[in-house]
Motif scaffolding. Structure first.
Motif, short mmCIF file in Angstrom:
data_model
loop_
_atom_site.label_atom_id
_atom_site.label_comp_id
_atom_site.label_asym_id
_atom_site.label_seq_id
_atom_site.Cartn_x
_atom_site.Cartn_y
_atom_site.Cartn_z
N VAL A 68 0.77 -1.74 0.28
CA VAL A 68 0.12 -0.05 -0.49
C VAL A 68 1.11 1.01 0.27
O VAL A 68 0.64 2.47 -0.51
CB VAL A 68 -1.07 0.45 1.15
N ALA A 69 1.62 1.23 0.62
CA ALA A 69 3.07 2.51 0.86
C ALA A 69 3.87 2.64 -0.93
O ALA A 69 4.42 3.62 -1.28
CB ALA A 69 3.82 2.25 1.51
N GLY A 70 3.40 1.68 -1.95
CA GLY A 70 4.08 1.79 -2.99
C GLY A 70 5.31 1.00 -3.38
O GLY A 70 5.37 1.15 -3.56
N LYS A 71 5.72 0.19 -2.34
CA LYS A 71 6.82 -0.32 -2.61
C LYS A 71 7.37 -1.48 -3.57
O LYS A 71 5.50 -2.23 -3.39
CB LYS A 71 7.38 -1.06 -1.30
N SER A 72 8.17 -1.40 -4.04
CA SER A 72 7.42 -2.37 -5.77
C SER A 72 8.67 -3.85 -4.69
O SER A 72 8.69 -4.07 -4.35
CB SER A 72 9.11 -1.89 -6.19
N ALA A 73 7.83 -4.29 -5.89
CA ALA A 73 7.93 -6.51 -5.35
C ALA A 73 9.39 -6.32 -5.33
O ALA A 73 9.97 -7.39 -3.92
CB ALA A 73 7.02 -7.28 -6.87
N ALA A 74 10.62 -6.16 -5.99
CA ALA A 74 11.71 -6.40 -5.69
C ALA A 74 12.08 -5.64 -4.07
O ALA A 74 12.76 -6.06 -3.22
CB ALA A 74 12.86 -5.61 -6.27
N ARG A 75 11.92 -4.54 -3.96
CA ARG A 75 12.20 -4.41 -2.36
C ARG A 75 11.36 -4.34 -1.30
O ARG A 75 11.68 -4.74 -0.31
CB ARG A 75 11.40 -2.37 -2.56
N ILE A 76 10.55 -5.60 -1.60
CA ILE A 76 9.96 -5.71 -0.76
C ILE A 76 10.60 -6.76 -0.57
O ILE A 76 10.27 -7.29 0.98
CB ILE A 76 8.24 -6.33 -0.21
N SER A 77 10.60 -7.90 -1.25
CA SER A 77 11.47 -9.02 -0.96
C SER A 77 13.19 -8.51 -0.15
O SER A 77 13.34 -8.99 0.02
CB SER A 77 11.53 -9.69 -2.83
#
Length: 271
Positions: free
Chosen positions: A166-175
């Motif tokens: 929801v905060a707008g982080k990309s999948a790569a950054r979340i990983s």
């Protein structure tokens, strides 16, 4: 748990310490031939005896530990370095063609035993420690990819991951920022297990002549040299055999202890 961790750590430390000491000192030159003193039984100047060329077995065990640990360590590093990103990528793209491609690739590698892959690689590029590392490392990649993907899939449904999305982080950054730190404990435990399997694989490849080549000592090569002399010099087979057994046992006990120590459910129970 604590007993397994301590015993496993001590057994592993003995062989790691022997491997490190071998860089600067060994009782004798491991490659020096001394035919008049061949097949000496353990005792005296040679605590572990000598082999059929008169070489000191203790010195060869110490240098062989260096070879086995180096091969297994680099192979596990290859498996982690490639398998973990693939597992994180597959989990982040769950249900897509990329996830399917990665997992079916893992299944393809699993379809061939590691020894068959090693034989294929060495048949093409020749026998040697480098090719043994490549073969063992290739087999480790799908292991870490599956472990990472399975652990990451459950995390992608957690509330803190939904908040990050929801905060707008990309999948790569979340990983990288949220998934990987939460699966690190599992990867550490699996790494110790694969490390012990890497030592076994290196010994097996050296035994059939596909691992480290003479004059570099290897526990598997020592077993191969001793197989025709077991009846007259059993120490030549028993000592490297016990070295493999105790090293693998120590790593497995340490991995088992780490798993229990790092398990958050058991941590809560201890508290």
């Amino acid at each position: 748990m604590k007993r397994n961790l301590i015993i496993g750590g001590l057994l592993t430390a003995v062989f790691v310490l022997g491997a490190l000491i071998s860089f600067v000192w060994t009782p004798f030159d491991h490659a020096a031939l001394n035919i008049p003193n061949k097949l000496q039984t353990p005792g005296g100047a040679h605590p572990f005896g000598t082999d059929h060329f008169g070489r000191d077995i203790l010195s060869m065990i110490m240098v062989g530990a260096r070879t086995s640990i180096a091969v297994a360590l680099v192979a596990v590093g290859i498996g982690m370095g490639l398998g973990v990103p693939l597992g994180l990528w597959a989990a982040a793209r769950q249900g897509t063609w990329m996830d399917e491609l990665i997992m079916r690739g893992n299944d393809l590698v699993f379809a061939f035993p590691s020894l068959v892959i090693a034989i294929l690689i060495t048949a093409i590029f020749g026998a040697g420690a480098i090719n043994a590392i490549i073969a063992i490392g290739i087999f480790n990649i799908p292991v870490f990819a599956r472990i990472t993907r399975g652990a990451a899939l459950s995390l992608w449904q957690r509330e803190f991951i939904l908040a990050a999305r929801v905060a707008g982080k990309s999948a790569a950054r979340i990983s990288a920022e949220h998934i990987l730190p939460n699966v690190t404990n599992l990867l550490i435990v699996q790494g110790t297990i694969q490390f012990s399997l890497g030592i076994l694989a290196e010994a097996g490849l050296s035994y059939v002549g596909l691992g480290a080549q003479p004059p570099t000592p290897s526990w598997g090569r020592m077993l191969a040299d001793a197989q025709t002399l077991v009846s007259i010099a059993p120490h030549m087979a028993l000592i490297p055999g016990f070295a493999i057994i105790f090293t693998v046992l120590g790593l497995n006990l340490m991995g088992d202890g780490l798993r229990d120590y790092l398990d958050p459910r058991l941590r809560v129970a201890r508290v």
